[in-house]
Design a protein around this motif. Structure first.
Motif, short mmCIF file in Angstrom:
data_model
loop_
_atom_site.label_atom_id
_atom_site.label_comp_id
_atom_site.label_asym_id
_atom_site.label_seq_id
_atom_site.Cartn_x
_atom_site.Cartn_y
_atom_site.Cartn_z
N GLU A 9 36.97 48.54 31.84
CA GLU A 9 36.30 49.24 30.73
C GLU A 9 35.06 50.00 31.23
N HIS A 10 34.35 49.43 32.20
CA HIS A 10 33.12 50.06 32.70
C HIS A 10 33.41 51.10 33.79
N ALA A 11 34.34 50.81 34.66
CA ALA A 11 34.59 51.70 35.81
C ALA A 11 35.46 52.89 35.44
N GLY A 12 36.32 52.73 34.48
CA GLY A 12 37.18 53.83 34.08
C GLY A 12 38.42 53.96 34.97
N GLN A 13 39.08 55.09 34.85
CA GLN A 13 40.34 55.32 35.55
C GLN A 13 40.11 55.93 36.92
N THR A 14 39.51 55.20 37.80
CA THR A 14 39.30 55.69 39.16
C THR A 14 40.38 55.13 40.07
N LEU A 15 40.53 55.75 41.22
CA LEU A 15 41.52 55.30 42.19
C LEU A 15 41.22 53.87 42.65
N ASP A 16 39.95 53.59 42.90
CA ASP A 16 39.56 52.25 43.35
C ASP A 16 39.86 51.20 42.29
N ARG A 19 44.43 29.04 36.48
CA ARG A 19 43.24 29.21 35.63
C ARG A 19 42.27 30.23 36.22
N ARG A 20 42.05 30.14 37.52
CA ARG A 20 41.12 31.07 38.16
C ARG A 20 41.69 32.49 38.16
N LEU A 21 42.99 32.60 38.31
CA LEU A 21 43.61 33.92 38.26
C LEU A 21 43.51 34.51 36.85
N ASP A 22 43.65 33.68 35.83
CA ASP A 22 43.47 34.15 34.45
C ASP A 22 42.05 34.67 34.25
N ASP A 23 41.06 33.95 34.81
CA ASP A 23 39.67 34.41 34.74
C ASP A 23 39.51 35.74 35.47
N LEU A 24 40.12 35.86 36.63
CA LEU A 24 40.06 37.10 37.40
C LEU A 24 40.64 38.25 36.59
N MET A 25 41.77 38.02 35.94
CA MET A 25 42.41 39.09 35.16
C MET A 25 41.51 39.53 34.01
N ARG A 26 40.82 38.57 33.36
CA ARG A 26 39.89 38.93 32.29
C ARG A 26 38.72 39.76 32.85
N CYS A 27 38.20 39.36 34.01
CA CYS A 27 37.09 40.09 34.62
C CYS A 27 37.52 41.50 35.04
N VAL A 28 38.72 41.61 35.57
CA VAL A 28 39.23 42.92 35.96
C VAL A 28 39.38 43.81 34.72
N GLY A 29 39.81 43.22 33.61
CA GLY A 29 39.91 43.98 32.36
C GLY A 29 38.56 44.49 31.89
N ARG A 30 37.53 43.64 31.97
CA ARG A 30 36.18 44.08 31.57
C ARG A 30 35.65 45.12 32.53
N LEU A 31 35.89 44.93 33.81
CA LEU A 31 35.44 45.89 34.82
C LEU A 31 36.13 47.23 34.62
#
Length: 95
Positions: free
Chosen positions: A26-33, A12-24
């Motif tokens: 969108e904001h951070a863009g295609q950077t190496l980091d 469950r926590r990993l699913d939440d992490l994956m959703r947060c990474v997806g939203r992040l």
């Protein structure tokens, strides 16, 4: 907590992490980091999947399939044209 409960909680926590990474993403863009973060999260998800598959089921331990090997000698015909590794053909001398 049982092992199954712990794995479910981590999932469950990993699913939440994956959703947060997806939203992040969108904001951070295609950077190496951002690619590193996404790759690490994907690797963690794959590792958890492998762990869940290797852990015994909640109803009991998985029993590995047993393969029986007969005691009878192998048919010598299976080895008719085979060469001994490192010695070459039985009709020649070793180097």
């Amino acid at each position: 907590m049982s092992l199954h409960d712990d794995l479910t909680s981590v999932q469950r926590r990993l699913d939440d992490l994956m959703r947060c990474v997806g939203r992040l993403d969108e904001h951070a863009g295609q950077t190496l980091d951002m690619r590193r973060v996404r790759s690490a999260a994907d690797h963690l998800r794959d590792s958890l999947t492998l762990l869940r598959e290797s852990v015994p089921e909640a109803t009991g331990r998985r029993v590995p399939e047993i393969v029986s090997i007969p005691d009878a000698p192998y048919d010598r015909g299976l080895w008719a044209d085979a060469e001994d590794e490192g010695l070459g053909s039985p009709h020649r001398h070793a180097p």
